[in-house]
Write a protein that holds these residues in place. Structure first.
Motif, PDB file in Angstrom:
ATOM      1  N   ASN A 527       0.849  -1.147   0.010  1.00  0.00           N
ATOM      2  CA  ASN A 527      -0.145  -0.173  -0.014  1.00  0.00           C
ATOM      3  C   ASN A 527       0.678   1.212  -0.043  1.00  0.00           C
ATOM      4  O   ASN A 527       2.000   1.219   0.681  1.00  0.00           O
ATOM      5  N   TYR A 528       0.188   2.225  -0.522  1.00  0.00           N
ATOM      6  CA  TYR A 528       1.083   3.459  -0.564  1.00  0.00           C
ATOM      7  C   TYR A 528       0.249   4.782  -0.148  1.00  0.00           C
ATOM      8  O   TYR A 528      -1.087   5.015  -0.752  1.00  0.00           O
ATOM      9  N   PRO A 565       7.041   5.248  -5.452  1.00  0.00           N
ATOM     10  CA  PRO A 565       6.800   4.070  -4.871  1.00  0.00           C
ATOM     11  C   PRO A 565       6.909   2.936  -5.846  1.00  0.00           C
ATOM     12  O   PRO A 565       7.326   1.793  -5.736  1.00  0.00           O
ATOM     13  N   ALA A 566       6.865   3.371  -7.384  1.00  0.00           N
ATOM     14  CA  ALA A 566       6.749   2.339  -8.450  1.00  0.00           C
ATOM     15  C   ALA A 566       8.091   1.687  -8.528  1.00  0.00           C
ATOM     16  O   ALA A 566       8.201   0.587  -9.010  1.00  0.00           O
ATOM     17  N   GLU A 567       9.052   2.283  -7.703  1.00  0.00           N
ATOM     18  CA  GLU A 567      10.543   1.695  -8.015  1.00  0.00           C
ATOM     19  C   GLU A 567      10.874   0.434  -7.046  1.00  0.00           C
ATOM     20  O   GLU A 567      11.710  -0.152  -7.026  1.00  0.00           O
ATOM     21  N   VAL A 584       3.295  -1.413  -6.062  1.00  0.00           N
ATOM     22  CA  VAL A 584       2.172  -0.656  -6.456  1.00  0.00           C
ATOM     23  C   VAL A 584       1.564  -0.800  -7.955  1.00  0.00           C
ATOM     24  O   VAL A 584       2.581  -1.102  -8.727  1.00  0.00           O
ATOM     25  N   PRO A 585       0.485  -0.743  -8.422  1.00  0.00           N
ATOM     26  CA  PRO A 585       0.131  -0.782  -9.703  1.00  0.00           C
ATOM     27  C   PRO A 585       0.921   0.094 -10.597  1.00  0.00           C
ATOM     28  O   PRO A 585       1.104  -0.651 -11.816  1.00  0.00           O
ATOM     29  N   SER A 586       1.292   0.998 -10.378  1.00  0.00           N
ATOM     30  CA  SER A 586       2.030   1.916 -11.206  1.00  0.00           C
ATOM     31  C   SER A 586       3.432   1.368 -11.777  1.00  0.00           C
ATOM     32  O   SER A 586       3.946   1.781 -12.568  1.00  0.00           O
TER      33      SER A 586
END
Ligand code: ACM
Ligand code: ZN
Length: 719
Positions: A527-528, A565-567, A584-586
């Protein structure tokens, strides 16, 4: 005090005994306990059970073995004719443990249940005695006589030690058939003494072999095979573990290996050799050539001699009938005898092959397409793989049927969207696998009477693109889904998913760790919010985290503060188990900048370059690749990204690829710089300098198939 210890012991026993997989039919708890010590006597009351005594002592080091029982302190194996052949009664009393089976298999199954009442280090064969087992009785028997697992050793070679390891693992789950897929387009894995060329040539592919590398190993020479002597040993090893080995020689399709060695088995027409760079790509036996049946007599005769199984599987799946349509003999025969129905021509072929099997004292088994013409003898056992509908069709037509539709039973299917594996049947995890239910799938009572059982399957074309030197990928794909299949095959005995999941997590995870299985667990939830990235795992699993492309993982202990967060990637770990990665989805977002493809290879008229250019699907070339062939991706404007991957072949299947090559980039289209080597048909650039042109250059001759697949590049945006 004593009483409360006993009560506690009874409760503990009940929780252990009711955590057995597959779920037994009945579990009763009694008072008291039995302590297994090194001086406990192992008793086998019937000479036929001697191999099980030897087997048991390998796991539990007892000092004395006898055929008559002392009054106390014993573990006794016996036969009780009143029980079903594979049924058993396991009684634990203060004076000793008794396992009575209807037959050898029943006792073996009882032993497996007893193992599950021991600490999980039983599977390491270093179980520390004494072990206290609380009193009780388990009465049990399987719903189905056929509880199978199929391993494809043709595409990815698995040697005898590896096969024996999987025999152990499936036998712990009371699976009693190992179907070995021994031949296919990519390899011939069983010695045929009258035709040594089949393994001398056909067990190897890539490099200098005339069998081209189609999947993996990127053109290196690769392979292996079972001698009849080594197969004999495997058969004996399996028999001790109540497993029958069912051999499969896949006919008349999936036969490119033997066709490369014996081209005379092919239909009589000259194929166009241009798309394959001269490679003989045809894969089906001519159905009409009389000499073919003489060769099959030699091969099948030896197979029937070697394997003690009642059945020999002779294939029948996915035949490319276009080869028969172009053959003057096959097409004339089909016109004269089959109303031009080529499924019926296949049945003519299968009937001839079945006759050979029957003449050698065996019964034939076939894949479900083999009954499409409607005339094959009901003596054949049918393996229903294409769909539930095909399984029901076979059962209602009166064939003994093995139920194994891909969307529940193919362990080569992906377990969640971003993992590796095939998708053609479904993406399914252990929960969906466990959800298979004959009633919900519409099987009628009369259809069910012809269902002999179920089979989990692993076709191994993707295995080779992982590290085939280790078992990790196969373990991960099989477990715990195979545990679910074992319970479907045994009869769920009233259990539901929550109950099964609970038994898995509380007890069976540790058992699988004891077995040394690299099984899959579910990924952490990620979660973010408010600039903080958090992850949490199920049950006792821990979480690790990694920055993408760093390859380094560390224990996750606290939320990460980040504006990117995508990293970040996360995974759960528990003893020998690992989960797929989660983010995370991204993290999975890709961009689709405009580009054009040009190539030294012509494009396929039906799957031209516009498919990949439009991000609509894969494109194909009209011929295979040669040394020096190029694929150029020209972007409309300089490409800026944090990661870009150029691929040949399907995204999740390294086939129709450049087996080796390299990538060059350019800003102007005339000055190219070699920036990376391809591996497995693909190449990835991390944080590349902006470029407009990317050129893949092929450094191998051919890829064993008639074309190259070109997907759209996968491009991740700058964050
Ligand atoms: C099969 O999957 N072709 C049996
Ligand atoms: Zn023919």
């Amino acid at each position: 005090m004593g009483r409360s210890i006993l009560t506690l012991a009874a409760v503990l026993w009940y929780s252990v005994a009711s955590a057995v997989i597959p779920m037994p039919r009945s579990v009763e708890k009694h008072k008291g306990a039995f302590v297994v010590t090194p001086s406990t006597t192992l008793v086998y009351g019937d000479e036929s059970l001697r191999p099980l005594a030897v087997y048991f002592l390998d796991y539990v080091a007892l000092r004395s073995v006898n055929t008559v029982s002392p009054d106390k302190n014993y573990i006794r194996f016996g036969i009780d004719d009143a029980l079903e052949e594979e049924g058993y009664r396991l009684t634990i009393a203060p004076e000793g443990i008794e396992i009575s089976g209807g037959g050898y298999g029943g006792v073996f199954n009882g032993i497996q249940t007893l193992f599950q009442l021991f600490p999980s280090d039983i599977y390491t064969k270093q179980c520390h005695l004494p072990v206290t087992v609380s009193c009780g009785e388990i009465s049990d028997a399987p719903q189905f006589s056929y509880r199978g697992f199929m391993l494809d050793v043709a595409r990815t070679w698995s040697d005898a030690d590896r096969v024996k390891r999987y025999i152990d693992l499936i036998s712990y789950h009371k699976i009693n058939k190992l179907h070995l897929h021994l031949t296919d387009d990519e390899g011939w894995r069983i010695e045929i003494k009258s035709h040594p060329e089949l393994t001398r040539i056909g067990a190897w592919r890539g490099g200098s072999s005339p069998i081209r590398s189609v999947y993996g190993k990127w053109g290196e020479r690769y392979g292996g095979y079972f001698t009849q002597r080594s197969m004999h040993e495997i058969i004996e090893y399996a028999a001790v573990r109540n497993i029958e080995i069912i051999p499969e020689i896949d006919l008349p399709g999936h036969s490119r290996t033997i066709a490369n060695i014996h081209p005379e088995i092919l239909c009589d027409y000259t194929p166009d050799p241009v798309p394959t760079d001269g490679y003989e790509y045809r894969s089906a036996w001519c159905a009409v050539k009389e000499d073919n049946y003489a060769l099959l007599e030699d091969i099948i005769g030896e197979i029937c001699e070697l394997f003690p199984s009642e059945y020999v599987h002779v294939g029948g799946d996915e035949v490319d009938m276009s080869q028969w349509k172009r053959c003057p003999h096959c097409s004339d025969y089909a016109a004269a005898n089959c109303d031009n129905d080529f499924s019926r021509l296949q049945e003519v072929f299968m009937s001839r092959v079945n006759d050979i099997v029957i003449r050698h004292g065996k019964r034939p088994a076939v894949w479900n397409e083999a009954i499409n013409g409607g005339t094959l003898d009901c003596e054949s056992r049918v393996y229903g793989w294409e769909s539930v509908k095909e399984c029901r069709k076979s059962a209602s037509a009166g064939y003994g049927t093995i139920v194994m539709p891909g969307q529940f039973f193919y362990m080569d299917m992906r377990q969640s969207k971003n993992e590796d594996g095939h998708t053609w049947a479904a993406i399914f995890d252990v929960e969906q696998c466990y959800s298979f239910d004959f009633a919900k799938q519409g099987f009628t009572a009369s259809e069910l009477r012809n269902v002999e059982g179920v089979e989990a399957t692993f076709f191994s074309e993707l295995y080779i693109s992982h590290n085939p030197e280790t078992c990790d990928y196969l373990d991960y794909m099989l477990f715990p889904r195979l545990c679910a299949v074992s319970e479907i095959a045994w009869g769920k005995n009233g259990s539901d998913w929550e109950n099964f999941r609970n038994r898995l997590q509380t007890k069976h995870y540790d058992r699988m760790a004891g077995m040394g299985v690299r099984f899959r667990i579910s990924p952490p939830s990620v979660n973010y919010a408010d600039g903080r990235l958090t992850a949490s795992a199920d049950g006792n699993a821990s979480v690790s985290t990694s920055k993408e492309n760093s390859g380094e993982w560390q224990r996750y202990t606290h939320p990460l503060k980040t504006d990117k967060p995508a990293e970040h990637l996360f995974r759960s770990e528990y003893r020998t188990a690992v989960s797929p990665e989660a983010a995370v989805p991204s993290h999975y977002d890709c961009i689709k900048p405009a580009f054009k493809i040009t190539s030294s290879m012509p494009e396929s008229p039906s799957r031209g370059f516009s498919y990949a250019e439009g991000y609509k699907g894969v494109s194909r070339t009209a011929r295979t690749c040669r040394m020096g062939d190029t694929i150029v991706f020209e972007f409309e404007s300089p490409l800026k990204c944090r990661e870009v991957e150029f691929l040949t072949g399907y995204e999740h299947m390294p086939r129709h690829i450049f087996h080796s090559g390299y990538l060059e980039t350019s800003v102007d289209g005339s000055n190219f710089e070699r920036v990376a080597e391809m591996y497995g048909g693909r190449v990835k650039l991390i944080d590349p300098k902006p470029f407009r042109f990317a050129r893949l250059v092929c450094t191998t001759e051919g890829n064993g198939t008639p074309y190259v697949i070109i997907p759209s590049p996968r491009i991740k945006p700058v964050l």
